[in-house]
Design an enzyme around this catalytic site. Structure first.
Site, PDB file in Angstrom:
ATOM      1  N   LYS A 111       4.926   1.808  -6.395  1.00  0.00           N
ATOM      2  CA  LYS A 111       4.866   2.768  -5.302  1.00  0.00           C
ATOM      3  C   LYS A 111       5.283   4.169  -5.762  1.00  0.00           C
ATOM      4  O   LYS A 111       6.256   4.314  -6.495  1.00  0.00           O
ATOM      5  CB  LYS A 111       5.756   2.308  -4.138  1.00  0.00           C
TER       6      LYS A 111
ATOM      7  N   CYS B 230       8.800  -3.671  10.734  1.00  0.00           N
ATOM      8  CA  CYS B 230       7.561  -4.142  10.116  1.00  0.00           C
ATOM      9  C   CYS B 230       6.767  -4.951  11.139  1.00  0.00           C
ATOM     10  O   CYS B 230       7.246  -5.255  12.230  1.00  0.00           O
ATOM     11  CB  CYS B 230       7.875  -4.971   8.881  1.00  0.00           C
TER      12      CYS B 230
ATOM     13  N   LYS C  97       3.864  -4.849  -7.727  1.00  0.00           N
ATOM     14  CA  LYS C  97       3.397  -3.658  -7.013  1.00  0.00           C
ATOM     15  C   LYS C  97       4.147  -2.408  -7.487  1.00  0.00           C
ATOM     16  O   LYS C  97       5.277  -2.490  -7.982  1.00  0.00           O
ATOM     17  CB  LYS C  97       3.591  -3.832  -5.501  1.00  0.00           C
TER      18      LYS C  97
ATOM     19  N   ARG D 112       0.020   1.638  -5.328  1.00  0.00           N
ATOM     20  CA  ARG D 112      -0.463   1.562  -3.948  1.00  0.00           C
ATOM     21  C   ARG D 112      -0.581   2.957  -3.330  1.00  0.00           C
ATOM     22  O   ARG D 112      -0.443   3.961  -4.015  1.00  0.00           O
ATOM     23  CB  ARG D 112       0.455   0.653  -3.141  1.00  0.00           C
TER      24      ARG D 112
ATOM     25  N   CYS E  91      11.575 -10.036   7.070  1.00  0.00           N
ATOM     26  CA  CYS E  91      11.910 -10.796   5.874  1.00  0.00           C
ATOM     27  C   CYS E  91      12.530  -9.822   4.876  1.00  0.00           C
ATOM     28  O   CYS E  91      12.518  -8.612   5.113  1.00  0.00           O
ATOM     29  CB  CYS E  91      10.662 -11.477   5.291  1.00  0.00           C
TER      30      CYS E  91
ATOM     31  N   ARG F 273      -6.233  -2.754   4.681  1.00  0.00           N
ATOM     32  CA  ARG F 273      -5.392  -1.556   4.617  1.00  0.00           C
ATOM     33  C   ARG F 273      -6.153  -0.460   3.868  1.00  0.00           C
ATOM     34  O   ARG F 273      -6.572  -0.656   2.726  1.00  0.00           O
ATOM     35  CB  ARG F 273      -4.077  -1.888   3.894  1.00  0.00           C
TER      36      ARG F 273
END
Length: 566
Positions: free
Chosen positions: A211, A429, A209, A147, A474, A77
């Site tokens: 964001k 997704c 994570k 990210r 998910c 990515r």
């Protein structure tokens, strides 16, 4: 091999602590030819370098039967703050996808960048070196770090947009890991200057994570409330003067674990432009110091914020940034989908927004998208912009250049007026076959499902009114499904939890309506609700707002309390 746990620290925390600032034993795994993958610890560490280890789950059983290792590949990515990529960079990436991946396509993501799936371990180094040569990288696009930063695409507010995009780059650069492990492992083949400490992220990095997004009202294409930090642009006399700050958004949950919940971010205050970096650093270091490092399921900023309270969190920001937060400027959102086709910017340039189904850049039978974009990248000397809705914009087109682009659009059928408004607003997704977390289909399920749903809506006479529908394979919510009017979250193969009651502007969390439902039951439930909508809605009333007004679903106001209440 798993690292043994110790009291008050999760396995992942120990792994990061003992990784020598994200190096681990990755070098040994790169050189090992006996397997196509990395050991468990290193498969976690390569995420910090922007890669995920995956295998094709469609082939898993057959390969096991043949006593073969799973078809292990790497997904990479790219780091692309604000989604801007030059036409020349796109041309090189397209070539990489064609020549160096198993799947021969590019996947645009909801984090406003692109992914390449199906990279063999033997090709990873070469791919990073090519990225570096064209001034791109994949540093910190996954793992427990900040990210890729989103930025609203807004050519009608061009000056504000360019300023906001430049801030996305400044923030991203400021919050990058300082470790030289990426360059050492993938670019230089030797040890670089040893950095002993991570001054902002900490040597254990973040608990989870992180964001960040920048929104330019009235457009909320970034789903600003889903981010750990949201910067909402404040303009005066067409000049960007600062940002309203919101903190603590996040959409992931864990099935059957009521300690986890989706939450929209809370307003904290207003800051001037020169305060942006120190406020970003203050918030991320608060999360570094107080985030949960024992239970990763409750380690995002939203749980930290709820634990310490908004007022205390706000005071700690002011203390660390050495400033006083001002009151929030009034703002509102009325749109979050992309306008497809030609747009005229207030800079007198043209912008061509091309719809990309599920973000998958591939040549379809009726739309040669991958080839068409390659042709444009050869003649366009400006940039492309990947949008937060997984579409792609050809930017800064002068009127004199439009005829050449129009010819390519027509030849490769890049604009299809028959594409429905529902498909253009829907997202899913990746899910199967490459995502290891997938519980149910998402990308491959979305279009067939929408085709059936559109027939129902045509029958119910609401086909001209759009509903924002999103599907996640998910409960991690990569498609930002927990801010949609109809949300499907994968539970098991062919089964989904259905959530209703989000709103059109993306400012409300939906709520569970049906649990563990198959496609037939979902379509039946939506048909019944949409029939009631057409018969009883107020003028221009969106589906999600109707659902709440008629009390089919109670609104989620306090996420931790209302989300699970009956």
């Amino acid at each position: 091999m798993f690292i043994s746990n110790k009291p008050n620290m999760s396995n992942n925390e120990l792994l990061k602590k003992e990784s020598s600032l994200l190096r681990g034993s990755i070098v040994k795994d790169i050189e090992a030819n006996i397997t196509g993958g990395f050991n468990y610890n290193n498969s976690q560490l390569i995420r910090f370098h922007g890669m995920y280890q995956q295998d094709d789950r469609d082939l898993r059983k057959e390969r096991l039967k043949q006593k073969l290792e799973p078809l292990v590949t790497i997904m990479l990515r790219c780091r692309l703050p604000g989604g801007i990529i030059t036409a020349n960079q796109w041309f090189k990436i397209n070539k990489l996808a064609t020549e160096s991946t198993l799947y021969n396509n590019i996947r645009l993501t909801t984090r406003q960048t692109f992914q390449l799936h199906g990279i063999l371990k033997a090709n990873i180094k070469a791919m990073h070196k090519i990225l570096n040569k064209i001034e791109l990288d994949s540093i910190a696009t996954a793992g427990d770090v900040n990210r890729n930063i989103l930025c609203s695409f807004s050519p009608k507010s061009h000056i504000s947009y360019i300023n906001c995009w430049s801030w996305s780059i400044k923030i991203a650069t400021h919050l990058l890991p300082k470790s030289k492990a990426y360059a050492e492992l993938w670019l230089k083949d030797k040890k670089t200057t040893l950095i002993k400490d991570e001054p902002i992220l900490g040597n254990n990095y973040l608990p989870r994570k992180f964001k960040i997004a920048i929104a330019i009202p009235p457009v909320n294409d970034v789903d600003i409330y889903s981010n750990d930090i949201g910067f909402i642009a404040v303009n005066k006399l067409n000049k960007l003067i600062g940002f309203n700050i919101i903190v603590g958004g996040g959409l992931s949950i864990v099935h059957n674990d009521k300690q986890t919940y989706p939450k929209k971010a809370n307003e904290i205050g207003f800051i001037f432009l020169n305060e942006t970096l120190k406020v970003s650093e203050a918030i991320i270091t608060i999360q570094r110091d107080y985030g949960n490092r024992v239970n990763r399921k409750a380690a995002r900023t939203r749980y930290t914020l709820d634990k310490v309270s908004i007022s205390l969190f706000r005071k700690e920001i002011e203390k660390r940034a050495n400033l006083n937060l001002s009151y929030v400027y009034p703002y509102s959102f009325n749109k979050r989908n992309d306008s497809i086709g030609w747009l005229k910017g207030n800079d007198k340039s043209w912008y061509l927004n091309i719809y990309v189904q599920n973000g998958r850049v591939v040549d379809y039978q009726d739309k040669l998208l991958k080839t068409g974009l390659e042709k444009i990248s050869k003649i366009h000397n400006k940039s492309f912009c990947i949008t937060p809705n997984q579409n792609i914009v050809i930017t800064d087109v002068r009127s004199v250049s439009k005829p050449k682009l129009e010819s390519i659009i027509k030849t490769y059928k890049l604009i299809n007026i028959k594409e429905s408004i529902h498909k253009r607003k829907a997202m899913a997704c990746v899910s199967f076959p490459t995502c290891p977390l997938a519980m149910a289909e998402a990308e491959r399920f979305l279009v067939p499902f929408l085709n059936k749903l559109e027939k129902i809506m045509l029958h119910n006479n609401v086909h001209k009114d759009s509903i924002i529908l999103r599907i996640s394979g998910c409960p991690n919510g990569c498609s930002r499904s927990m801010l949609s009017e109809i949300c499907l979250v994968g539970k098991s193969i062919g089964k989904y939890n259905v959530y209703l009651g989000g709103n059109y502007e993306g400012t409300r969390i939906p709520k569970l309506y049906i649990e563990n439902a198959n496609e037939k039951d979902i379509l039946k439930a939506i048909s019944k609700a949409s029939k009631s909508w057409v018969n009883n809605k107020r003028p221009n009333e969106p589906f999600g707002s109707f659902i709440i007004r008629t009390k089919l679903i109670r609104p989620v106001i306090n996420s931790s309390k209302d989300f699970y209440s009956i």
